[in-house]
Design a protein around this motif. Structure first.
Motif, short mmCIF file in Angstrom:
data_model
loop_
_atom_site.label_atom_id
_atom_site.label_comp_id
_atom_site.label_asym_id
_atom_site.label_seq_id
_atom_site.Cartn_x
_atom_site.Cartn_y
_atom_site.Cartn_z
N SER A 1 3.42 -54.87 14.66
CA SER A 1 4.39 -54.87 13.55
C SER A 1 5.31 -56.08 13.66
O SER A 1 5.54 -56.60 14.76
CB SER A 1 5.23 -53.58 13.52
OG SER A 1 6.26 -53.61 14.48
N ILE A 2 5.77 -56.51 12.50
CA ILE A 2 6.79 -57.56 12.42
C ILE A 2 8.02 -56.92 11.78
O ILE A 2 7.97 -56.50 10.62
CB ILE A 2 6.32 -58.75 11.57
CG1 ILE A 2 4.95 -59.26 12.04
CG2 ILE A 2 7.35 -59.87 11.61
CD1 ILE A 2 4.34 -60.30 11.10
N GLU A 3 9.07 -56.84 12.55
CA GLU A 3 10.29 -56.21 12.07
C GLU A 3 11.21 -57.28 11.49
O GLU A 3 12.10 -57.80 12.16
CB GLU A 3 10.96 -55.41 13.17
CG GLU A 3 10.09 -54.30 13.75
CD GLU A 3 9.59 -53.33 12.69
OE1 GLU A 3 10.33 -53.05 11.72
OE2 GLU A 3 8.44 -52.86 12.82
N SER B 1 12.57 -54.67 7.11
CA SER B 1 11.37 -53.85 7.31
C SER B 1 11.73 -52.38 7.55
O SER B 1 12.77 -52.07 8.13
CB SER B 1 10.58 -54.37 8.50
OG SER B 1 11.35 -54.28 9.68
N GLN B 2 10.83 -51.53 7.08
CA GLN B 2 10.89 -50.11 7.41
C GLN B 2 9.46 -49.69 7.78
O GLN B 2 8.80 -48.95 7.08
CB GLN B 2 11.44 -49.29 6.24
CG GLN B 2 12.90 -49.55 5.95
CD GLN B 2 13.49 -48.62 4.90
OE1 GLN B 2 12.85 -47.68 4.45
NE2 GLN B 2 14.72 -48.88 4.52
N SER B 3 9.01 -50.22 8.92
CA SER B 3 7.64 -49.97 9.35
C SER B 3 7.47 -48.51 9.76
O SER B 3 8.38 -47.88 10.29
CB SER B 3 7.28 -50.89 10.52
OG SER B 3 7.44 -52.24 10.16
N ASP B 4 6.26 -48.01 9.52
CA ASP B 4 5.95 -46.61 9.81
C ASP B 4 5.24 -46.50 11.15
O ASP B 4 4.35 -47.29 11.47
CB ASP B 4 5.05 -46.05 8.70
CG ASP B 4 4.65 -44.62 8.96
OD1 ASP B 4 5.45 -43.72 8.64
OD2 ASP B 4 3.55 -44.41 9.49
N ILE C 1 7.44 -57.39 16.95
CA ILE C 1 8.21 -58.63 16.91
C ILE C 1 9.42 -58.45 15.98
O ILE C 1 9.26 -58.07 14.82
CB ILE C 1 7.34 -59.79 16.40
CG1 ILE C 1 6.24 -60.11 17.42
CG2 ILE C 1 8.19 -61.03 16.13
CD1 ILE C 1 5.20 -61.10 16.92
N VAL C 2 10.61 -58.69 16.51
CA VAL C 2 11.83 -58.62 15.71
C VAL C 2 12.23 -60.04 15.34
O VAL C 2 12.39 -60.90 16.22
CB VAL C 2 12.97 -57.93 16.48
CG1 VAL C 2 14.23 -57.89 15.64
CG2 VAL C 2 12.55 -56.52 16.90
N THR C 3 12.37 -60.32 14.05
CA THR C 3 12.66 -61.66 13.59
C THR C 3 13.67 -61.65 12.45
O THR C 3 13.72 -60.69 11.67
CB THR C 3 11.37 -62.36 13.12
OG1 THR C 3 11.68 -63.63 12.56
CG2 THR C 3 10.64 -61.54 12.07
N LYS D 1 6.74 -42.74 0.64
CA LYS D 1 5.57 -42.03 1.18
C LYS D 1 4.49 -42.98 1.68
O LYS D 1 3.54 -42.55 2.34
CB LYS D 1 5.00 -41.10 0.11
CG LYS D 1 5.93 -39.95 -0.27
CD LYS D 1 5.27 -39.04 -1.31
CE LYS D 1 6.20 -37.89 -1.68
NZ LYS D 1 5.58 -36.99 -2.71
N LEU D 2 4.61 -44.24 1.36
CA LEU D 2 3.62 -45.24 1.77
C LEU D 2 3.91 -45.68 3.20
O LEU D 2 5.00 -46.12 3.52
CB LEU D 2 3.67 -46.44 0.82
CG LEU D 2 2.68 -47.58 1.08
CD1 LEU D 2 1.24 -47.10 0.94
CD2 LEU D 2 2.94 -48.74 0.13
N LYS D 3 2.90 -45.59 4.06
CA LYS D 3 3.04 -45.95 5.47
C LYS D 3 2.58 -47.39 5.66
O LYS D 3 1.41 -47.69 5.43
CB LYS D 3 2.23 -45.01 6.34
CG LYS D 3 2.64 -43.55 6.23
CD LYS D 3 1.77 -42.65 7.09
CE LYS D 3 2.21 -41.20 7.01
NZ LYS D 3 1.38 -40.32 7.87
N GLY D 4 3.48 -48.26 6.08
CA GLY D 4 3.12 -49.66 6.16
C GLY D 4 3.57 -50.34 7.43
O GLY D 4 4.53 -49.92 8.09
N ALA D 5 2.87 -51.43 7.77
CA ALA D 5 3.24 -52.29 8.88
C ALA D 5 2.44 -53.58 8.77
O ALA D 5 1.38 -53.61 8.14
CB ALA D 5 2.99 -51.62 10.24
N MET D 6 2.95 -54.65 9.39
CA MET D 6 2.32 -55.96 9.36
C MET D 6 1.88 -56.40 10.75
O MET D 6 2.65 -56.26 11.71
CB MET D 6 3.28 -57.02 8.81
CG MET D 6 3.69 -56.85 7.38
SD MET D 6 4.70 -58.27 6.83
CE MET D 6 3.45 -59.55 6.73
#
Length: 367
Positions: A161-163, A280-283, A307-309, A324-329
């Motif tokens: 994930s990229i935060e 970001s609001q990564s799941d 990664i926090v940027t 409701k959508l679960k996301g991450a990069m």
């Protein structure tokens, strides 16, 4: 699917960059490339870009979204102002298409994948425009990928994930009256007003535990006649905050300062525009899928922590506006130097097949 096709796509898009909302040829190229390989891409109705479905999109199937941003920046390269892919979007397109070509050979049972080629990420508008197209509503997961600078991730490593923090801009014009250089008492010099504005911006204090920054990045005043005291100028401010709450607080403080400037100097604030990309609001479930995909592809010893940027990406509008959508990069290490948005940015192109394989594995691991 061969790696040669990944490089082919990259080279074409890299040599034909287009700025945000003008990605006409890029859209056509991706559309035709996919059509020629048996896909059924669909162009967006009201904006550049397109999407393409693979697999099962029945009512009870698992539906996964994968985003590639397609726009370039406008900057000076070798003394020429031009579109330039210095943020890696050309590689994102290539990696996502590589994953598509590999997924095409699979039989997806009760699983569908929607590949989204999104415009205008650099303006922070593209994700919202794709949401308006109505193609995100049915999705359960949303994955993205982005090259990372060498300071964040070395070549051969990847993060689940990229935060990103919230990133925003404030543009406006201070409007007063010009005056003769011999009569400074007849107006307020907007350059002096701008100097005061800089000092007032530096007085904004928010929670020091949350990284943030406020920088004036545009100040256009005066003209060819140096005996005129300028009364008007155009301004731009870049704002960063690691949380959406602090970003909102900073924006409100800037509004208060501009109101004070207007009253103190009897000038107008015109064309005020405040824009921000959300943090970001990564799941956690999405992160777990990407983590397992990285381990399966390059091994646990190449797995990085999230990664926090302080950089921003409009990818996060997908999850913020669709809770409701679960996301991450995926954050892909590729020895990228000197940095993102540098006009001469370079990276190890051999990282692209690796990123493509991670995307593919994430699709297969999702359940």
């Amino acid at each position: 699917m061969s790696n040669a096709e990944i490089y082919e796509v990259f080279e074409h898009v890299h040599q034909n960059p287009e700025i945000s909302l003008e990605e006409y040829e890029t859209t056509e190229y991706i559309f035709n490339f996919l059509k020629e390989r048996g896909f059924n891409p669909i162009k967006f109705k009201n904006v550049t870009g397109l999407y393409c479905d693979v697999g099962d999109f029945s009512a009870d199937s698992l539906k996964i979204g994968v985003r590639a941003d397609i726009d370039a920046l406008w900057q000076e390269v070798n003394g020429i102002e031009q579109a330039n892919h210095s943020c890696g979007h050309d590689s994102h397109i290539a990696m996502v298409i590589g994953a598509m070509l590999k997924v095409k050979d699979e039989v997806l049972v009760n699983k569908g994948v929607r590949f989204v080629f999104q415009p205008a990420e650099e303006l922070g508008l593209g994700a919202k425009k794709v949401i308006e197209e109505g193609v995100i509503d049915v999705l359960d997961y949303m994955f993205g990928i982005h090259l990372r600078p060498i300071e964040e991730a070395k070549d051969g490593y990847a993060s689940p994930s990229i935060e990103h923090g919230a990133s925003g801009s404030v543009t406006f014009k201070i409007v007063g009256h010009d005056a003769h250089g011999a009569r400074p008492h007849l107006n307020h010099n907007v350059i002096e007003i701008g100097s005061d504005l800089l000092n007032m911006l530096s007085s904004i204090h928010v929670n020091p535990m949350v990284p943030s920054s406020i920088k004036m990045t545009k100040f256009h005043a005066g003209g060819k006649s140096l005996n005129i005291i300028p009364g008007s100028a155009e301004f731009g401010i870049d704002v960063r905050a690691q949380t959406n709450e602090v970003m909102t607080e900073i924006q409100e403080r800037i509004k208060e300062i501009l109101e004070s400037i207007s009253e103190l100097y009897d000038v107008r604030i015109e064309n005020l525009d405040m824009h921000a990309m959300v943090a970001s609001q990564s799941d956690n479930d999405a992160i777990d899928i990407l983590r397992s995909a990285i381990i399966d592809t390059i091994g646990p010893d190449k797995l990085l922590d999230p990664i926090v940027t302080s950089g921003g990406d409009d990818f996060h509008f997908y999850t913020v506006e669709n809770p409701k959508l679960k996301g991450a990069m995926i954050g892909l290490g590729c020895d990228l130097t000197p940095g993102l948005h540098h006009p001469y940015m370079k990276f190890n192109h051999d990282s692209m097949p690796v990123g493509s394989a991670i995307i593919y594995q994430a699709i297969m691991n999702a359940e």
